[in-house]
Design a protein around this motif. Structure first.
Motif: not given
Length: 259
Positions: A44-51, A101-108, A113-122
């Protein structure tokens, strides 16, 4: 001819702004196995400035017990809220080496689309030890009964096996449900064997009388269901917003009469 312009004194502008609180608070959650191998917490913050709020168990254990609580989540501006998340069933977690998902696309995926958020899951599954019977659940509590909430959820697992996750939301209204394929041959954008471009959205969810919203995931196909990212956004009900705006206008009118 003279022209006249009405000028509101600066203190009056300040009064009007202070009388109307800010709405639309948003909370972002990264569900994962944050052990540095199967996944990582979002910095935090991510590349968009979000926590973000990083939800894991003991740093990254495979199984999350029922009753595990995560309290006072922060919003995207890093302001503490009263929102808590508590598991109401057993969950399991995985990630990088198991189809995250290791390489999420912000366009999608936009802000998701933050890699650390999409690369793991419950997730939940059919069978296992102990058997999970296709379903897992959690409760979002500490919500304001004067507001409604919008929820967005994302799940994925790269696999050629066809897997479909159903998301069920229950508060003071509902239940509401929707589903999509999280895994399967070529189901994603660009032929990716997993979901890399779809987010499930629910709008206008009312908390129940205790300020809770329940979230359940079910495995409809393939024996697995996934939850990797969740966004919770608060929205004022029209009557509540009108009351607050009305209070602001009353304050403004009083100040004018006293000027």
């Amino acid at each position: 001819m003279q022209t006249f312009q009405r000028v509101i004194p600066r203190p009056l502008v300040a009064l009007a702004l202070l009388a109307i609180p800010s709405f639309g608070s948003t909370v972002l959650i990264d569900f994962g196995r944050h052990d540095g191998v199967q996944g990582n917490p979002t910095v935090n913050p991510d590349t968009n400035g979000h926590y973000w709020n990083n939800l894991t168990y003991n740093g990254g254990e495979f199984q999350i017990p029922s009753g595990q609580a995560y309290n006072d989540l922060v919003d995207t501006s890093n302001v503490a809220t009263t929102i808590d998340v508590t598991t109401t069933s057993i969950w399991r977690s995985n990630g990088v080496n198991n189809g995250g998902l290791l390489a999420p696309s912000a366009g999608l995926l936009g802000d998701f689309a933050i890699a650390t958020a999409t690369q793991d899951y419950w997730f939940t599954e059919t069978g296992g030890s102990p058997a999970l019977n296709n379903t897992a659940s959690l409760v979002i509590s500490g919500l304001d009964p004067g507001l409604t909430y919008d929820l967005r959820l994302f799940g994925t697992r790269e696999s050629t096996s066809t897997r479909e996750t159903q998301y069920v939301i229950q508060g003071g209204n509902g239940p509401f449900s929707a589903s999509y394929l999280t895994s399967g041959t070529g189901i994603g954008d660009g032929g990716y064997n997993g979901n890399n471009d779809e987010i499930i959205s629910f709008s206008g969810i009312e908390p129940d009388g205790s300020g809770n919203i329940n979230v359940t995931i079910n495995a409809l196909q393939g024996g697995f269901a996934y939850l990797g990212v969740m966004e919770i956004s608060s929205v004022p009900e029209p009557s509540h917003l009108a009351m607050v705006l009305g209070a602001g206008l009353v304050g403004l009118m009083r100040r004018r009469r006293q000027a």
